[in-house]
Design a protein around this motif. Structure first.
Motif, PDB file in Angstrom:
ATOM      1  N   SER A  51       0.823  -1.220   0.000  1.00  0.00           N
ATOM      2  CA  SER A  51       0.000   0.000   0.000  1.00  0.00           C
ATOM      3  C   SER A  51       0.853   1.263   0.000  1.00  0.00           C
ATOM      4  N   ASN A  52       2.133   1.138  -0.368  1.00  0.00           N
ATOM      5  CA  ASN A  52       3.009   2.303  -0.338  1.00  0.00           C
ATOM      6  C   ASN A  52       2.966   3.114  -1.623  1.00  0.00           C
ATOM      7  N   GLY A  53       2.116   2.691  -2.556  1.00  0.00           N
ATOM      8  CA  GLY A  53       1.969   3.460  -3.785  1.00  0.00           C
ATOM      9  C   GLY A  53       3.001   3.161  -4.844  1.00  0.00           C
ATOM     10  N   GLU A  54       3.981   2.324  -4.525  1.00  0.00           N
ATOM     11  CA  GLU A  54       5.014   1.997  -5.503  1.00  0.00           C
ATOM     12  C   GLU A  54       4.460   1.042  -6.566  1.00  0.00           C
ATOM     13  N   ARG A  55       5.016   1.163  -7.752  1.00  0.00           N
ATOM     14  CA  ARG A  55       4.609   0.283  -8.836  1.00  0.00           C
ATOM     15  C   ARG A  55       5.183  -1.113  -8.601  1.00  0.00           C
ATOM     16  N   PRO A  56       4.350  -2.170  -8.685  1.00  0.00           N
ATOM     17  CA  PRO A  56       4.882  -3.530  -8.502  1.00  0.00           C
ATOM     18  C   PRO A  56       5.960  -3.844  -9.540  1.00  0.00           C
ATOM     19  N   GLY A  57       6.947  -4.612  -9.129  1.00  0.00           N
ATOM     20  CA  GLY A  57       8.011  -4.959 -10.062  1.00  0.00           C
ATOM     21  C   GLY A  57       7.592  -5.997 -11.078  1.00  0.00           C
ATOM     22  N   ASP A  58       6.489  -6.682 -10.815  1.00  0.00           N
ATOM     23  CA  ASP A  58       5.985  -7.724 -11.697  1.00  0.00           C
ATOM     24  C   ASP A  58       4.799  -7.175 -12.483  1.00  0.00           C
ATOM     25  N   GLU A  59       4.876  -7.240 -13.815  1.00  0.00           N
ATOM     26  CA  GLU A  59       3.837  -6.628 -14.646  1.00  0.00           C
ATOM     27  C   GLU A  59       2.502  -7.356 -14.560  1.00  0.00           C
ATOM     28  N   VAL A  60       2.510  -8.671 -14.324  1.00  0.00           N
ATOM     29  CA  VAL A  60       1.243  -9.388 -14.164  1.00  0.00           C
ATOM     30  C   VAL A  60       0.595  -9.005 -12.835  1.00  0.00           C
ATOM     31  N   VAL A  61       1.410  -8.840 -11.794  1.00  0.00           N
ATOM     32  CA  VAL A  61       0.879  -8.351 -10.518  1.00  0.00           C
ATOM     33  C   VAL A  61       0.262  -6.965 -10.713  1.00  0.00           C
ATOM     34  N   GLU A  62       0.910  -6.147 -11.523  1.00  0.00           N
ATOM     35  CA  GLU A  62       0.385  -4.801 -11.783  1.00  0.00           C
ATOM     36  C   GLU A  62      -0.964  -4.866 -12.503  1.00  0.00           C
ATOM     37  N   LEU A  63      -1.085  -5.760 -13.477  1.00  0.00           N
ATOM     38  CA  LEU A  63      -2.361  -5.923 -14.171  1.00  0.00           C
ATOM     39  C   LEU A  63      -3.461  -6.328 -13.190  1.00  0.00           C
ATOM     40  N   ILE A  64      -3.119  -7.230 -12.273  1.00  0.00           N
ATOM     41  CA  ILE A  64      -4.090  -7.706 -11.287  1.00  0.00           C
ATOM     42  C   ILE A  64      -4.407  -6.620 -10.273  1.00  0.00           C
ATOM     43  N   ALA A  65      -3.383  -5.859  -9.863  1.00  0.00           N
ATOM     44  CA  ALA A  65      -3.565  -4.831  -8.838  1.00  0.00           C
ATOM     45  C   ALA A  65      -4.499  -3.715  -9.297  1.00  0.00           C
ATOM     46  N   LEU A 119      15.510  -1.136 -19.977  1.00  0.00           N
ATOM     47  CA  LEU A 119      15.051  -1.667 -21.263  1.00  0.00           C
ATOM     48  C   LEU A 119      13.821  -2.560 -21.082  1.00  0.00           C
ATOM     49  N   GLY A 120      13.844  -3.411 -20.065  1.00  0.00           N
ATOM     50  CA  GLY A 120      12.714  -4.295 -19.820  1.00  0.00           C
ATOM     51  C   GLY A 120      11.438  -3.522 -19.527  1.00  0.00           C
ATOM     52  N   THR A 121      11.559  -2.484 -18.713  1.00  0.00           N
ATOM     53  CA  THR A 121      10.392  -1.668 -18.369  1.00  0.00           C
ATOM     54  C   THR A 121       9.852  -0.935 -19.594  1.00  0.00           C
ATOM     55  N   ARG A 122      10.745  -0.347 -20.393  1.00  0.00           N
ATOM     56  CA  ARG A 122      10.312   0.362 -21.607  1.00  0.00           C
ATOM     57  C   ARG A 122       9.616  -0.586 -22.576  1.00  0.00           C
ATOM     58  N   TYR A 123      10.177  -1.768 -22.724  1.00  0.00           N
ATOM     59  CA  TYR A 123       9.633  -2.747 -23.663  1.00  0.00           C
ATOM     60  C   TYR A 123       8.207  -3.124 -23.270  1.00  0.00           C
ATOM     61  N   TRP A 124       8.023  -3.499 -22.017  1.00  0.00           N
ATOM     62  CA  TRP A 124       6.701  -3.913 -21.569  1.00  0.00           C
ATOM     63  C   TRP A 124       5.713  -2.743 -21.616  1.00  0.00           C
ATOM     64  N   ASP A 125       6.141  -1.565 -21.160  1.00  0.00           N
ATOM     65  CA  ASP A 125       5.232  -0.420 -21.111  1.00  0.00           C
ATOM     66  C   ASP A 125       4.716  -0.035 -22.490  1.00  0.00           C
ATOM     67  N   THR A 126       5.600  -0.024 -23.484  1.00  0.00           N
ATOM     68  CA  THR A 126       5.157   0.368 -24.827  1.00  0.00           C
ATOM     69  C   THR A 126       4.243  -0.693 -25.439  1.00  0.00           C
ATOM     70  N   LEU A 127       4.551  -1.971 -25.182  1.00  0.00           N
ATOM     71  CA  LEU A 127       3.707  -3.049 -25.714  1.00  0.00           C
ATOM     72  C   LEU A 127       2.329  -3.062 -25.065  1.00  0.00           C
TER      73      LEU A 127
END
Length: 373
Positions: A120-134, A266-274
């Motif tokens: 609940s600290n407002g930080e973006r989860p490091g896992d993109e699937v967790v982020e989709l679920i969150a 690079l990993g973050t940019r790749y996933w975010d743009t896709l």
């Protein structure tokens, strides 16, 4: 409630169900039964992802008049997030649902504690699937799974969940698919042909560039870890003991700082743009297959489809190589507490590329099934 029979696709790992004495499977049955009691309508829940056509079944429903009555229920656990098959289902369903403006049809159940999901600290989860679920209103079942299944508390929770499903289905808006803008609707809310193509024109070179840089940076990390292995062999030959190994680990950690930071970026940019353009591309491909494109637009669409095929081919080779590298890094991470955070960062970045491949593969699957003529 719609006249079409609602259907839920229960996404879970069979290992979790076995370890929990079959409770996950029984939970789906209890929810379906409770749903029928409170609504008078049957709720069909598909459990076995190993059966042929499991993914095709929900895609077919989303592409039909049954759109608003089809949802995915991921049973979220640590093992679920380690399952590439489960991750793919969440990513693909989220993209298709978002392309129709129906994001609320992804209904996660937080079954066993995943710290990133509950933070609940407002930080973006490091896992993109967790982020989709969150982003969804997930249901907390972490304590309830320890309750007796016939206890009043458990039965009441099942009732509330069935009621929530009923409310979601009742309030689901009509699908809002991506459509090519008509002359009478130049300012349509949904992105049209021109908007999607412009976004793709900008994004494609970026994706190719990231894939190329990712591969070269991982290659550099591989060289550094090979250097460290040679240094450890030399240190052992000098009988320097564990002190010598610790010294090499410290040196390697320093040498890896910049390439690890680069890989993370690079990993973050790749996933975010896709992921940002995924709903629009899915909607555009679906719309292209329905016909009605002008001859010039059809030609552009063919060129776009070919670019996606090329991207899929290039990225698939790189992704396969990265997956093997990530597995080897996972073993190496156990050897030094100093290096463990860096190796985990590498694995997280590689996972973003692997998950991005799921997005691209789904585009290609749809393109291969689309007849522009």
């Amino acid at each position: 409630m719609t006249n079409a029979q609602p259907a839920g696709f229960w996404s879970y790992t069979h290992g979790d169900d076995e370890l929990d004495g079959g409770r996950i499977g029984r939970l789906s049955e209890r929810i379906a039964n409770e749903f029928e009691i409170i609504t008078g309508e049957k709720l069909e829940i598909f459990l076995d992802k190993r059966s042929i056509g499991w993914g095709d079944a929900w895609r077919t429903r989303l592409d039909s008049a049954l759109t608003g009555t089809t949802f995915l229920i991921p049973i979220v656990t640590p093992k679920f997030l380690k399952s590439q098959e489960c991750r793919r289902e969440v990513i693909k369903f989220a993209g298709h649902a978002a392309s129709l403006g129906l994001q609320e049809l992804l209904l996660p159940i937080h079954y066993v504690n995943v710290p990133q999901l509950a933070q609940s600290n407002g930080e973006r989860p490091g896992d993109e699937v967790v982020e989709l679920i969150a982003r969804r209103q997930w249901v907390d079942w972490r304590e309830l799974r320890l309750e007796d299944e016939d206890s009043p508390l458990y039965r009441q929770a099942v009732h509330k969940l069935a009621q929530k499903i009923s409310e979601v289905l009742e309030g689901a808006p009509p699908a809002r698919p991506v459509e090519a803008p008509r002359p009478s609707q130049p300012d349509a809310d949904a992105p049209g042909f021109i908007e999607v193509m412009a976004a793709m024109e900008e994004a494609l070179p970026v994706w190719f560039e990231i894939i190329e840089k990712f591969g070269s940076t991982i290659g550099l990390i591989g060289k550094e870890t090979a250097w460290a292995a040679e240094e450890i062999n030399s240190s052992d030959a000098r009988k320097a003991g564990f002190a010598g190994r610790i010294r090499v680990a410290e040196q390697l950690a320093g040498r890896l700082e910049k390439p690890v930071d680069e890989v993370e970026s690079l990993g973050t940019r790749y996933w975010d743009t896709l992921s940002a353009i995924d709903p629009g591309v899915i909607g555009f491909i679906r719309r292209s297959g329905e016909g009605g494109l002008a001859p010039d637009d059809r030609l552009v669409a063919r060129e776009f489809f070919e670019q996606i095929r090329n991207l899929a081919s290039v990225s698939k080779v790189t992704t396969s190589q990265l997956q093997g590298f990530s597995e080897s890094v996972g073993g190496a991470a156990q050897t030094s507490s100093r290096l463990r955070p860096q190796f985990r960062s590498i694995q997280s970045a590689v996972q973003k590329v692997i998950d991005g491949q799921t997005v691209i593969d789904e585009w290609r699957r749809m393109i291969d099934e689309t007849d522009l003529d």
